[in-house]
Design an enzyme around this catalytic site. Structure first.
Site, mmCIF file in Angstrom:
data_model
loop_
_atom_site.group_PDB
_atom_site.id
_atom_site.type_symbol
_atom_site.label_atom_id
_atom_site.label_comp_id
_atom_site.label_asym_id
_atom_site.label_seq_id
_atom_site.Cartn_x
_atom_site.Cartn_y
_atom_site.Cartn_z
ATOM 1 N N THR A 125 0.819 -1.205 0.000
ATOM 2 C CA THR A 125 0.000 0.000 0.000
ATOM 3 C C THR A 125 0.855 1.258 0.000
ATOM 4 O OG1 THR A 125 -1.512 1.280 1.396
ATOM 5 C CG2 THR A 125 -0.133 -0.298 2.522
ATOM 6 N N ASP A 126 0.278 2.348 -0.520
ATOM 7 C CA ASP A 126 1.002 3.623 -0.461
ATOM 8 C C ASP A 126 1.141 4.130 0.973
ATOM 9 O OD1 ASP A 126 -1.642 4.357 -0.027
ATOM 10 O OD2 ASP A 126 -1.734 5.844 -1.631
ATOM 11 N N GLU A 127 0.357 3.546 1.900
ATOM 12 C CA GLU A 127 0.418 4.026 3.294
ATOM 13 C C GLU A 127 1.781 3.764 3.931
ATOM 14 O OE1 GLU A 127 -2.907 3.396 5.838
ATOM 15 O OE2 GLU A 127 -4.343 3.597 4.210
ATOM 16 N N TYR A 153 -1.541 -0.384 11.207
ATOM 17 C CA TYR A 153 -1.760 -1.067 9.921
ATOM 18 C C TYR A 153 -0.593 -0.824 8.974
ATOM 19 C CZ TYR A 153 -3.284 -1.478 5.060
ATOM 20 O OH TYR A 153 -3.338 -1.767 3.716
ATOM 21 N N LYS A 157 2.313 -3.378 7.334
ATOM 22 C CA LYS A 157 2.510 -3.573 5.889
ATOM 23 C C LYS A 157 3.956 -3.238 5.502
ATOM 24 C CE LYS A 157 -0.218 -4.506 3.134
ATOM 25 N NZ LYS A 157 -0.670 -5.843 2.639
ATOM 26 N N ASN A 183 -8.226 1.958 -3.225
ATOM 27 C CA ASN A 183 -9.071 1.333 -4.257
ATOM 28 C C ASN A 183 -10.542 1.607 -3.974
ATOM 29 O OD1 ASN A 183 -7.548 -1.711 -5.505
ATOM 30 N ND2 ASN A 183 -6.546 0.157 -4.850
HETATM 31 P P1 NAD Z 1 -10.089 -6.910 2.740
HETATM 32 O O1 NAD Z 1 -10.060 -6.651 4.202
HETATM 33 O O2 NAD Z 1 -11.320 -6.598 1.972
HETATM 34 O O3 NAD Z 1 -9.762 -8.464 2.470
HETATM 35 C C1 NAD Z 1 -8.774 -9.153 3.162
HETATM 36 C C2 NAD Z 1 -9.034 -10.649 2.985
HETATM 37 O O4 NAD Z 1 -7.973 -11.358 3.638
HETATM 38 C C3 NAD Z 1 -10.348 -11.128 3.598
HETATM 39 O O5 NAD Z 1 -11.041 -11.951 2.684
HETATM 40 C C4 NAD Z 1 -9.903 -11.925 4.817
HETATM 41 O O6 NAD Z 1 -10.790 -12.987 5.144
HETATM 42 C C5 NAD Z 1 -8.550 -12.432 4.384
HETATM 43 N N1 NAD Z 1 -7.657 -12.740 5.524
HETATM 44 C C6 NAD Z 1 -7.421 -11.968 6.615
HETATM 45 N N2 NAD Z 1 -6.554 -12.586 7.443
HETATM 46 C C7 NAD Z 1 -6.219 -13.760 6.838
HETATM 47 C C8 NAD Z 1 -5.348 -14.822 7.196
HETATM 48 N N3 NAD Z 1 -4.655 -14.804 8.343
HETATM 49 N N4 NAD Z 1 -5.229 -15.858 6.343
HETATM 50 C C9 NAD Z 1 -5.938 -15.899 5.180
HETATM 51 N N5 NAD Z 1 -6.786 -14.932 4.811
HETATM 52 C C10 NAD Z 1 -6.929 -13.866 5.629
HETATM 53 O O7 NAD Z 1 -8.826 -6.154 2.164
HETATM 54 P P2 NAD Z 1 -8.608 -5.428 0.741
HETATM 55 O O8 NAD Z 1 -9.052 -4.030 0.846
HETATM 56 O O9 NAD Z 1 -9.132 -6.302 -0.325
HETATM 57 O O10 NAD Z 1 -7.013 -5.421 0.673
HETATM 58 C C11 NAD Z 1 -6.297 -6.505 0.104
HETATM 59 C C12 NAD Z 1 -4.813 -6.207 0.145
HETATM 60 O O11 NAD Z 1 -4.538 -5.015 -0.572
HETATM 61 C C13 NAD Z 1 -4.282 -5.970 1.563
HETATM 62 O O12 NAD Z 1 -3.009 -6.576 1.661
HETATM 63 C C14 NAD Z 1 -4.171 -4.461 1.677
HETATM 64 O O13 NAD Z 1 -3.141 -4.099 2.565
HETATM 65 C C15 NAD Z 1 -3.834 -4.085 0.241
HETATM 66 N N6 NAD Z 1 -4.255 -2.743 -0.207
HETATM 67 C C16 NAD Z 1 -5.560 -2.343 -0.042
HETATM 68 C C17 NAD Z 1 -5.956 -1.107 -0.553
HETATM 69 C C18 NAD Z 1 -7.384 -0.642 -0.437
HETATM 70 O O14 NAD Z 1 -7.686 0.507 -0.814
HETATM 71 N N7 NAD Z 1 -8.323 -1.447 0.026
HETATM 72 C C19 NAD Z 1 -5.025 -0.278 -1.175
HETATM 73 C C20 NAD Z 1 -3.702 -0.721 -1.312
HETATM 74 C C21 NAD Z 1 -3.341 -1.965 -0.823
HETATM 75 O O1 TDX Z 2 -16.191 6.731 8.499
HETATM 76 C C1 TDX Z 2 -15.177 7.197 7.946
HETATM 77 N N1 TDX Z 2 -15.027 8.552 7.856
HETATM 78 C C2 TDX Z 2 -13.937 9.142 7.295
HETATM 79 O O2 TDX Z 2 -13.840 10.376 7.240
HETATM 80 C C3 TDX Z 2 -14.149 6.361 7.394
HETATM 81 C C4 TDX Z 2 -14.257 4.858 7.471
HETATM 82 C C5 TDX Z 2 -13.060 6.962 6.820
HETATM 83 N N2 TDX Z 2 -12.935 8.314 6.781
HETATM 84 C C6 TDX Z 2 -11.740 8.906 6.148
HETATM 85 C C7 TDX Z 2 -10.415 8.375 6.646
HETATM 86 C C8 TDX Z 2 -9.536 8.472 5.415
HETATM 87 O O3 TDX Z 2 -8.980 9.769 5.321
HETATM 88 O O4 TDX Z 2 -11.799 8.562 4.769
HETATM 89 C C9 TDX Z 2 -10.499 8.256 4.250
HETATM 90 C C10 TDX Z 2 -10.496 6.840 3.703
HETATM 91 O O5 TDX Z 2 -10.632 5.977 4.809
HETATM 92 P P1 TDX Z 2 -10.635 4.379 4.650
HETATM 93 O O6 TDX Z 2 -11.688 4.002 3.684
HETATM 94 O O7 TDX Z 2 -10.652 3.796 6.018
HETATM 95 O O8 TDX Z 2 -9.240 4.139 3.908
HETATM 96 P P2 TDX Z 2 -7.728 4.516 4.296
HETATM 97 O O9 TDX Z 2 -7.567 4.691 5.746
HETATM 98 O O10 TDX Z 2 -7.324 5.662 3.407
HETATM 99 O O11 TDX Z 2 -6.981 3.162 3.863
HETATM 100 C C11 TDX Z 2 -7.345 2.470 2.642
HETATM 101 O O12 TDX Z 2 -6.435 2.727 1.608
HETATM 102 C C12 TDX Z 2 -5.135 2.184 1.730
HETATM 103 C C13 TDX Z 2 -7.440 0.963 2.891
HETATM 104 O O13 TDX Z 2 -8.376 0.701 3.932
HETATM 105 C C14 TDX Z 2 -6.095 0.381 3.193
HETATM 106 O O14 TDX Z 2 -6.191 -1.034 3.337
HETATM 107 C C15 TDX Z 2 -5.158 0.699 2.047
HETATM 108 O O15 TDX Z 2 -3.863 0.253 2.321
#
Ligand code: NAD
Ligand code: TDX
Length: 339
Positions: A125-127, A153, A157, A183
């Site tokens: 992640t970019d985080e 978190y 990562k 995403n």
């Molecule tokens: P998500 O929380 O929707 O899905 C995570 C999945 O992993 C779930 O299906 C969960 O059951 C499974 N899981 C959790 N712990 C596990 C374990 N110990 N063994 C096997 N499976 C397990 O997450 P997401 O948003 O789809 O993110 C997927 C990946 O992408 C993560 O690694 C996250 O750090 C990365 N990522 C997410 C975003 C974003 O915006 N969501 C952005 C950049 C990177």
């Molecule tokens: O209720 C809310 N109110 C609010 O203002 C929530 C849930 C979030 N927020 C803000 C926090 C952040 O600035 O919105 C922004 C986005 O929040 P999230 O959806 O929780 O995402 P973020 O914290 O940016 O992280 C996401 O992007 C990077 C994913 O959850 C991560 O897994 C990924 O690595």
């Protein structure tokens, strides 16, 4: 090829499984997921029963289980999406993030080393780069930006990324890492900003905006992320990190107001709530390396992608309403109602 996708019952992993199963009928896709609160087999429905798809329930941090699985399946490629992914949850319970995100990753790396995998890809992640100031729109994260995490978190990562790179340098494991921005798209769990706001607005419930709502996120449609990962596992150079992002920066308030407008709901639903602890100000990705080396180009811009996504939530109410009626309710009660 036999490809292990971990976390394929989650948001991005689920979309990636759909993409790969449909695009490569000659490859076998094995989806390994623990089905935590974030994992949902309903997300896998579109590929269930396809001859090149198989689901396995299990924990990436369970060493015996993982080694037995690798012994049996002889994977060529591993793509690791499995993670605890929600920043707010990591503030409440950091340890589960260490277990899955760090120990789960090192367990997979050890198995890849032992069974001679052709490619291990870490979905990061970019985080891991921390944040950028709001008053410097000229600054972007590049692959050379130092790791400087803010939350439990992102720290978990970043730790995982460092282990991945160490396994390349020390053991010669053929690894790649992608670091993507936020995403959005179908099957996004309704604890995250966009699906949370859509589901609450539809129910005429208040929309909790943290702090001032001026924090900036760089949004990428999940489809474009899947295409990027596919390109990297096939053509990316081993030992390399690739940033993924489509230059779609928006303040949280802009995103929330876009959703309200699309759903024809009043802005009076917005409720400013206590800020997230350590809240990152701005994320912004420079994807030049991915574009120039691998020819990646995003298909979606945010303005059209968000409208399609809102429509998906309108057309698939059952998917998210089932989630909202379950375990998530307890978490939601603690985060937003008891506070
Ligand atoms: P998500 O929380 O929707 O899905 C995570 C999945 O992993 C779930 O299906 C969960 O059951 C499974 N899981 C959790 N712990 C596990 C374990 N110990 N063994 C096997 N499976 C397990 O997450 P997401 O948003 O789809 O993110 C997927 C990946 O992408 C993560 O690694 C996250 O750090 C990365 N990522 C997410 C975003 C974003 O915006 N969501 C952005 C950049 C990177
Ligand atoms: O209720 C809310 N109110 C609010 O203002 C929530 C849930 C979030 N927020 C803000 C926090 C952040 O600035 O919105 C922004 C986005 O929040 P999230 O959806 O929780 O995402 P973020 O914290 O940016 O992280 C996401 O992007 C990077 C994913 O959850 C991560 O897994 C990924 O690595």
């Amino acid at each position: 090829m036999k490809i292990l996708v971990t976390g394929g019952a989650g948001f991005i992993g689920g979309n990636f499984v759909h993409y790969m199963v449909n695009k490569y009928p000659e490859d076998m896709i094995v989806n390994l997921d623990l089905l935590t609160y974030a994992g949902n087999l309903e997300t896998c429905k579109p590929v269930e029963g396809k001859p090149n798809y198989k689901f396995v329930k299990g924990d990436i941090a369970d060493r015996k289980f993982i080694f037995d699985l690798f012994e049996k399946e002889k994977f060529d490629v591993v793509v690791n999406f499995a993670a605890e992914s929600h920043v707010d949850r990591s503030i409440e319970d950091p340890e589960s993030f260490v277990r899955t995100n760090v120990m789960g990753t090192t367990t997979l790396l050890d198995a890849c080393n032992q069974y001679g995998i052709k490619r291990y890809h870490q979905v990061s992640t970019d985080e891991v780069y921390g944040d950028l100031p709001l008053d410097r729109p000229d600054l972007f994260f590049t692959e050379e930006t130092p790791l400087h995490t803010s939350s439990p978190y992102s720290s978990s990562k970043a730790a995982a990324d460092l282990f991945v790179l160490a396994y390349h340098r020390t053991y010669g494991l053929p690894v790649t890492i992608s670091r993507c921005s936020n995403n959005y798209g179908p099957y996004h769990f309704p604890e995250k900003l966009i699906p949370l706001m859509i589901s609450r607005a539809l129910a005429d419930e208040s929309l909790p905006v943290y702090g001032t709502g001026e924090n900036v996120r760089d949004w990428l449609h999940v489809y474009d992320h899947c295409v990027a990962i596919d390109l990297i596992i096939r053509n990316g150079r081993v030992g390399e990190v690739y940033n993924v992002g489509g230059h779609n920066e928006r303040t949280n308030l802009q995103v929330v107001k876009t959703i309200l407008k699309a759903l024809d709901k009043p802005e009076s639903l917005i409720k400013y709530v206590e800020d997230r602890k350590g809240h990152d100000l701005r994320y912004a990705i420079d994807p030049t390396k991915l574009e120039t080396e691998l020819g990646w180009k995003p298909k979606y811009n945010f303005d059209t992608g968000i409208q399609q996504t809102i429509q998906w939530y309108l057309d698939n109410k059952e998917w998210w309403q089932n989630i909202l009626s379950g375990e998530y309710q307890n978490y939601f009660q603690k985060m937003y109602v008891d506070k």
